[in-house]
Write an enzyme that holds these catalytic residues in place. Structure first.
Site, PDB file in Angstrom:
ATOM      1  CE  LYS A   1     -14.290  40.537  39.021  1.00  0.00           C
ATOM      2  NZ  LYS A   1     -13.957  39.975  40.320  1.00  0.00           N
TER       3      LYS A   1
ATOM      4  CG  ASP B   1     -16.953  48.089  35.704  1.00  0.00           C
ATOM      5  OD1 ASP B   1     -16.914  47.033  35.033  1.00  0.00           O
ATOM      6  OD2 ASP B   1     -16.337  48.221  36.786  1.00  0.00           O
TER       7      ASP B   1
ATOM      8  CB  ILE C   1     -15.401  43.937  34.271  1.00  0.00           C
ATOM      9  CG1 ILE C   1     -16.160  43.920  35.595  1.00  0.00           C
ATOM     10  CG2 ILE C   1     -14.595  45.213  34.118  1.00  0.00           C
ATOM     11  CD1 ILE C   1     -15.220  43.971  36.809  1.00  0.00           C
TER      12      ILE C   1
ATOM     13  CE1 TYR D   1     -14.339  47.132  42.474  1.00  0.00           C
ATOM     14  CE2 TYR D   1     -14.872  45.322  43.948  1.00  0.00           C
ATOM     15  CZ  TYR D   1     -13.938  46.079  43.265  1.00  0.00           C
ATOM     16  OH  TYR D   1     -12.600  45.775  43.352  1.00  0.00           O
TER      17      TYR D   1
END
Lengths: 475, 469
Positions: free
Chosen positions: A268, A230, A232, A145
């Protein structure tokens, strides 16, 4: 005349990356079904818009959660005053429960290990501040990302060292790749403090398998570096294989718990990026204590904590939501990838996320970054779709693009697909004849294709409110 | 543990300061009118609890504002998705209009120059990241809000150098003090990047005079540095002199097209004026487009929840409400402050004459056993543990003179305040005081403190200490 800081005048914010150029183009000419039918369709924004009707119903039925019923107004004062950086206990409990349910109840989270942050953006920066000093480094598997360049580095002074993953093995994170990156950091005199993995992956849309996770845990324990997971996109896993969280793996293999930290958010999984609900979950007490103090710089609004606490402690709602969300994502993903395959466009096999990792390597004039950029400009300016070029994710191989599918209604999706089909048709006409023969399926009609696929129409009305021209995506 | 950053292991977060220790004690034994009437009364928290009824009645009359509706239509989806760091335009407009209203509309603010942040805590840190780096310093007049040590220094690496203000002139900023601070920074090999003032002042509760503001503008012009004016208490000015914002003075001096215009930045928040610290609404206002641009991007790390922006946008756009709120609320603050002041007077304690804020700067120098910070700490501990009042010792605010305390008055019921004053009166009455000295200090304005002889009953304090630890 005294200047402002280097941080402020430099470009560590990362916004000069081509990732953002597409949005700028989009913003000057955004698609609207009636007002601007020829505008650019936003497919570069990883938003989850598929479950709003479902969530809205709950919100309307529970005005006290929004502090606007008589019952709610009673709570107004206590909520408005609540600025304790420990966070509301009921908020943490509800979120911890949600995180456990998203992992199929296979692991339980301790509400006291949750520290709030200004979204996952704030969480990542906070973790970097806690784990590393300026000049130290984190390893990050590519593609990753683009926001990490800003979140982990900009104000912290921390460096990122890529762990290069390749398409030849579906971008798996191998121990070999990890070791190579670690050695490279050493050569560059960078002290590695940790490894950051995104699981499910952005931009790949897949999950880490058990072996990979075990390999990662072994690696960080051996090197005595931190692991930041991460997660998410955890609730966006819409089909097999089942998601395996870092929190589960550390129950299965030997691991120094003090090295493990998870970043989470509701942006998300629930589609609430505007509410800024991010958190750090750490197994390390010193990190927790420090992060909690740092969270003062980005606490979650108590008004929002109250809403989320109410929503996520409703077990019936949560259980139904998780199922509904998976279903909507599954259907949208399947339809999208199937439609693309009909015109000869493939993508990395994926079972999660709000996007696919589209393989357009064969459309490149040559295997170079320049060719990728040329193709990308064509996609934006001619096909009128904003997608994200793989280079902005630090992918080592040109030709891959991240294309989001969950941030639009069915009608817009159809328009996007039509444009893609049209483009591929023209592209194939320009190719040598033998290639054209294998694309005969391109001639399928619009409506027949949809009927073939859908047992019932899921055309949802587009939002009655026009897309705000100020909505600027950064994810 | 070399495994974590230095930020984890150092204590620049400032939480070892006595400012926070008092809170910890309070939390162990908090006063409750019914459940714990002998508990510690919290007077160390600058919260504004006087006007919630006004906010609640507005909410009851405007149910749509909090319920994700606008004109009957659901805006839930729109808000849930809105993460644009430029902020909700309607909210920014309402906020700058509110700021202008507080300043008697003598200045107007451009909504394009405002950056929303998660509270003033985040605003101050973000501004520091934009203006300073390691090796740089900001000058701050003492006494100042203890949180600045964390907000301005911890993660930014910047330093604070104090501009020493004293009781000799009501703690006003003077030119020699400014110059001395500047030179002190240079002696420490620090590059001075600017001055940060809090106006109205925390902990003094006073507004800056025009003279001080002119002084500051001349100083930053001469040194070519920035000026940050933290104006989060601007809406709490309850008596004259009226609040004069730095922006107003710049305007009066016709400095809109100067370099200094772009080097003055204002910090605002709704935590004090509206009493909404939980909602995390802060803002940076700057006339420098580069600062605005950089701060806007940085605000990604701490945006204001869109849900909150929407609610407050509706509330602050209701001009009838804001006018009524400001007027009623300021009256209530004045009354409450007067109650504190008269209660203190009955205990023979005076405070700095104030016209703003949620606290008074109380003079307890005459109660010190010696003119030292050790004595201040002893007194403070007695007040926390024996009298059961949590107040903030001046040393935690970096005051250079021992004996001053910040005492909040707007975060408790009137009855709790009365009780606090009674406790204080009893305490003072129990101290053996040299009467002559006491008369003397009233006459001379406490100039000959060192001649006092006091006997505090240390015995009971030490016994208590054993029990409670």
């Amino acid at each position: 005349m005294v200047a402002i800081s280097k941080i402020a005048t430099g470009d560590g914010h990362g916004e000069n990356s081509p990732y953002f150029d597409g949005w700028k183009a989009y913003e000057t000419n955004p698609f609207h079904p009636t007002d601007r039918p020829d505008g650019i369709i936003q497919m570069g924004l990883a938003e989850n818009q598929l479950c709003f009707n479902f969530i809205k119903k709950w919100v309307m039925k529970h005005p006290e959660a929004s502090l606007c019923s008589a019952q709610g107004v009673n709570k107004f004062k206590e909520t408005a005053l609540f600025q304790d950086y420990h966070g509301m206990p009921e908020f943490r409990q509800a979120v911890a429960k949600f995180m456990g349910k998203v992992r199929g109840g296979r692991v339980e989270f301790d509400p006291d290990r949750i520290v709030m942050s200004g979204g996952a953006t704030g969480a990542h920066e906070m973790v970097a501040f806690c784990l590393a000093d300026p000049g130290e480094a984190f390893l990050v598997p590519t593609p990753y990302y683009p926001g990490f360049d800003r979140d982990l580095r900009w104000r912290t002074g921390v460096e990122l060292v890529p762990v290069v993953c390749k398409s030849s093995n579906d971008f798996k994170i191998t121990t070999n790749a990890l070791e190579t990156a670690y050695e490279k950091a050493k050569e560059d005199n960078l002290k590695v403090k940790g490894l950051l993995v995104t699981n499910p992956s952005n931009p790949l849309g897949n999950i880490l398998d058990r072996d990979t996770l075990k390999g990662i845990v072994e690696f960080i324990n051996e090197k005595n570096i931190h692991l930041v997971g991460d997660e998410i996109y955890a609730a966006t896993v819409f089909m097999e294989p089942e998601f395996v969280s870092i929190s589960e793996i550390i129950e299965e293999v030997e691991c120094k718990r003090d090295l493990i930290h998870i970043v989470y958010s509701l942006s998300k999984d629930m589609g609430f990026p505007g509410f800024r609900v991010g958190l750090v979950y750490s197994y390390n007490d010193s990190v927790l204590s420090c992060a909690r103090k740092m969270s003062s710089f980005g606490l979650v609004s108590s008004q929002t904590q109250h809403l989320i606490a109410s929503m996520l402690s409703d077990d019936d709602f949560v259980d139904s939501f998780i199922v509904e969300s998976k279903e909507q994502l599954f259907r949208r993903h399947k339809y999208f990838t199937w439609s693309l395959s009909q015109v000869g466009i493939g993508s990395l096999k994926s079972n999660a996320g709000l996007f696919i990792w589209m393989d357009l390597r064969k459309l490149l004039k040559e295997k170079t970054l320049e060719a990728e950029m040329d193709l990308w400009r064509v996609i934006i300016n001619e096909v009128k779709l904003n997608v994200s070029p793989g280079s902005s994710f630090h992918c080592n191989e040109p030709g891959w693009f991240r294309v989001c599918f969950a941030n639009m209604d069915d009608h817009t999706m159809e328009v996007a697909l039509l444009r893609i089909r049209t483009f591929m048709l023209e592209h194939n006409k320009a190719m040598v004849p033998r290639k054209l023969c294998s694309q005969s399926s391109l001639k399928l009609s619009f409506s027949r294709r949809r009927d073939d696929f859908m047992s019932q129409s899921i055309m949802s009305p587009h939002s009655p409110l026009p897309q705000s021209p100020l909505v600027q995506a950064r994810t | 543990m070399g495994l974590l950053s230095r930020k984890v292991t150092c204590n620049s977060h400032g939480q070892d300061s006595s400012y926070f220790l008092g809170w910890q004690e309070f939390e162990k034994n908090p006063y409750d009118e019914v459940k714990n009437p002998k508990g510690i009364i919290q007077m160390g928290l600058a919260e504004n609890q006087l006007s919630f009824d006004l906010l609640e009645s507005w909410l009851a009359k405007n149910p749509e504002a909090a319920s994700f509706k606008r004109d009957g239509q659901s805006i839930f989806k729109e808000l849930a998705l809105f993460q644009d760091y430029h902020g909700l335009p309607a909210f920014k407009k309402a906020l700058v209009d509110f700021m202008a209203e507080i300043r008697g509309n003598k200045v107007t603010f451009d909504a394009n120059n405002i950056v929303l942040t998660a509270g003033a805590t985040s605003a101050n840190e973000t501004l520091m990241f934009c203006l300073a780096e390691k090796g740089d310093a900001f000058l701050l007049p003492t006494p100042y809000y203890p949180g600045f040590d964390r907000d301005l220094k911890w993660r930014t690496g910047a330093e604070i150098v104090p501009i020493v203000c004293t009781s000799s002139n009501g703690f006003k900023i003077t030119e020699p003090a400014l110059e001395e601070a500047y030179h002190e920074a240079q002696r420490k090999n620090l590059r001075v990047k600017g001055v940060l003032v809090t106006n109205p002042s925390n902990p003094l509760g006073t507004t800056m005079t025009r003279n001080e503001l002119h002084l500051l503008i001349n100083f930053i012009t001469d040194k070519e540095i920035h000026l940050i004016s933290d104006e989060i208490y601007s809406g709490t000015v309850f008596s004259s002199p009226a609040f004069v914002s730095i922006m107003e003075v710049l305007k009066d001096m016709k400095m809109e097209n100067t370099q200094e215009w772009e080097r003055v930045h204002v910090v605002y928040s709704l935590s004090k004026d509206l009493g909404l610290p939980g909602f995390r609404v802060g803002a940076i206002y700057s006339n420098d487009p580069i600062v605005v641009a950089a701060a806007t991007k940085m605000s990604s790390f701490g945006l204001v929840s869109s849900q909150t922006q929407s609610l407050l946008s509706a509330m602050l756009s209701d001009k009838k409400f804001t006018k009524e709120y400001l007027s009623k609320h300021q009256k209530r603050l004045r009354n409450r402050r007067n109650k504190l002041v008269s209660g203190l007077e009955k205990a023979g304690i005076s405070c700095l004459d104030s016209n703003a804020g949620l606290f008074c700067w109380v003079d307890m120098r005459h109660l010190l056993s010696s003119n030292t910070f050790e004595a201040e700490m002893e007194l403070w501990k007695r007040i926390v543990y024996d009298i059961k009042l949590n107040i903030s010792p001046g040393s935690s605010c970096h005051c250079t003179e021992p004996g001053w305390f910040r005492v909040c008055f707007a975060n408790m019921s009137e009855d709790a305040l009365k009780l606090a004053m009674q406790r204080l009166k009893s305490f003072v009455g129990s101290i053996a005081i040299n009467d002559l000295s006491h008369q003397e200090l009233k006459k001379t304005g406490r100039k000959n403190r060192t001649n006092w002889v006091f006997r505090l009953s240390f015995q009971s304090f030490h016994d208590r200490e054993q029990d409670e630890r």
